[in-house]
Design a protein around this motif. Structure first.
Motif, short mmCIF file in Angstrom:
data_model
loop_
_atom_site.label_atom_id
_atom_site.label_comp_id
_atom_site.label_asym_id
_atom_site.label_seq_id
_atom_site.Cartn_x
_atom_site.Cartn_y
_atom_site.Cartn_z
N MET A 83 18.44 -2.00 7.53
CA MET A 83 17.66 -1.24 6.58
C MET A 83 16.93 -0.13 7.34
N LYS A 84 16.77 0.99 6.69
CA LYS A 84 16.14 2.14 7.33
C LYS A 84 14.64 2.17 7.04
N TRP A 85 13.90 2.82 7.95
CA TRP A 85 12.45 2.93 7.80
C TRP A 85 12.08 3.60 6.50
N ASN A 86 12.82 4.63 6.13
CA ASN A 86 12.50 5.36 4.90
C ASN A 86 12.56 4.43 3.69
N THR A 87 13.56 3.57 3.66
CA THR A 87 13.70 2.61 2.56
C THR A 87 12.55 1.62 2.54
N ILE A 88 12.17 1.13 3.72
CA ILE A 88 11.07 0.17 3.83
C ILE A 88 9.77 0.81 3.34
N ILE A 89 9.51 2.03 3.75
CA ILE A 89 8.28 2.72 3.36
C ILE A 89 8.27 2.99 1.86
N ASP A 90 9.41 3.43 1.30
CA ASP A 90 9.49 3.65 -0.14
C ASP A 90 9.23 2.37 -0.92
N LYS A 91 9.81 1.26 -0.46
CA LYS A 91 9.62 -0.03 -1.12
C LYS A 91 8.16 -0.46 -1.05
N ALA A 92 7.53 -0.25 0.11
CA ALA A 92 6.11 -0.62 0.27
C ALA A 92 5.23 0.20 -0.67
N LEU A 93 5.52 1.48 -0.80
CA LEU A 93 4.75 2.32 -1.72
C LEU A 93 4.96 1.89 -3.17
N GLU A 94 6.19 1.51 -3.51
CA GLU A 94 6.47 1.02 -4.86
C GLU A 94 5.69 -0.26 -5.14
N VAL A 95 5.64 -1.14 -4.15
CA VAL A 95 4.90 -2.40 -4.30
C VAL A 95 3.42 -2.10 -4.51
N LEU A 96 2.87 -1.21 -3.72
CA LEU A 96 1.44 -0.88 -3.86
C LEU A 96 1.13 -0.24 -5.20
N ARG A 97 2.00 0.62 -5.68
CA ARG A 97 1.78 1.26 -6.99
C ARG A 97 1.88 0.25 -8.13
N SER A 98 2.73 -0.74 -7.96
CA SER A 98 2.96 -1.73 -9.02
C SER A 98 2.01 -2.91 -8.93
N SER A 99 1.23 -2.99 -7.87
CA SER A 99 0.39 -4.17 -7.68
C SER A 99 -0.84 -4.12 -8.59
N ASP A 100 -1.29 -5.30 -8.93
CA ASP A 100 -2.49 -5.47 -9.71
C ASP A 100 -3.35 -6.48 -8.98
N ARG A 101 -4.46 -6.02 -8.42
CA ARG A 101 -5.35 -6.87 -7.63
C ARG A 101 -4.62 -7.55 -6.48
N GLY A 102 -3.67 -6.82 -5.89
CA GLY A 102 -2.97 -7.33 -4.71
C GLY A 102 -1.76 -8.18 -5.00
N TYR A 103 -1.37 -8.27 -6.27
CA TYR A 103 -0.20 -9.08 -6.63
C TYR A 103 0.80 -8.24 -7.41
N VAL A 104 2.08 -8.57 -7.21
CA VAL A 104 3.15 -7.97 -7.99
C VAL A 104 3.92 -9.08 -8.67
N LEU A 105 4.65 -8.73 -9.71
CA LEU A 105 5.50 -9.68 -10.41
C LEU A 105 6.94 -9.40 -10.01
N MET A 106 7.63 -10.45 -9.55
CA MET A 106 9.01 -10.29 -9.13
C MET A 106 9.90 -11.24 -9.91
N ASP A 107 11.08 -10.72 -10.28
CA ASP A 107 12.04 -11.58 -10.97
C ASP A 107 12.86 -12.33 -9.92
N MET A 108 13.86 -13.10 -10.37
CA MET A 108 14.62 -13.92 -9.44
C MET A 108 15.50 -13.11 -8.50
N TYR A 109 15.65 -11.81 -8.77
CA TYR A 109 16.44 -10.92 -7.91
C TYR A 109 15.55 -10.07 -7.01
N ASN A 110 14.27 -10.41 -6.94
CA ASN A 110 13.26 -9.69 -6.16
C ASN A 110 13.03 -8.27 -6.64
N ASN A 111 13.26 -8.01 -7.92
CA ASN A 111 12.91 -6.73 -8.51
C ASN A 111 11.45 -6.80 -8.94
#
Length: 88
Positions: A1-29
């Motif tokens: 996996m590339k750094w750019n992908t990791i950083i994009d995913k981390a930013l997506e997680v932070l934008r989607s988080s609510d009080r430090g938690y995200v909701l993930m389905d069984m496919y890690n979406n």
């Protein structure tokens, strides 16, 4: 996996988080509560910080260490300064 992908995913997680938690389905979406309810998808709450730390640790960067984060910020700022000087 590339750094750019990791950083994009981390930013997506932070934008989607609510009080430090995200909701993930069984496919890690990552889903918003609205998406999960509308699509009737079963989700699991997941600690966003743990998710991000795991992703970066897999690439060999321990961002849970405060000193590493400070050095990384210093490196990026120095890189930006050098880029600006080189352009002139």
């Amino acid at each position: 996996m590339k750094w750019n992908t990791i950083i994009d995913k981390a930013l997506e997680v932070l934008r989607s988080s609510d009080r430090g938690y995200v909701l993930m389905d069984m496919y890690n979406n990552i889903l918003t509560p609205e998406e999960a309810a509308f699509n009737k998808v079963s989700v699991t709450p997941y600690n966003a910080m743990t998710f991000i730390q795991t992703q970066f640790s897999a690439m060999g960067l321990d961002i849970s260490d405060k000193h590493v984060r400070i050095k990384l910020i210093a490196l990026l700022e120095e890189f930006e300064r050098l880029q600006k000087e080189r352009v002139k």
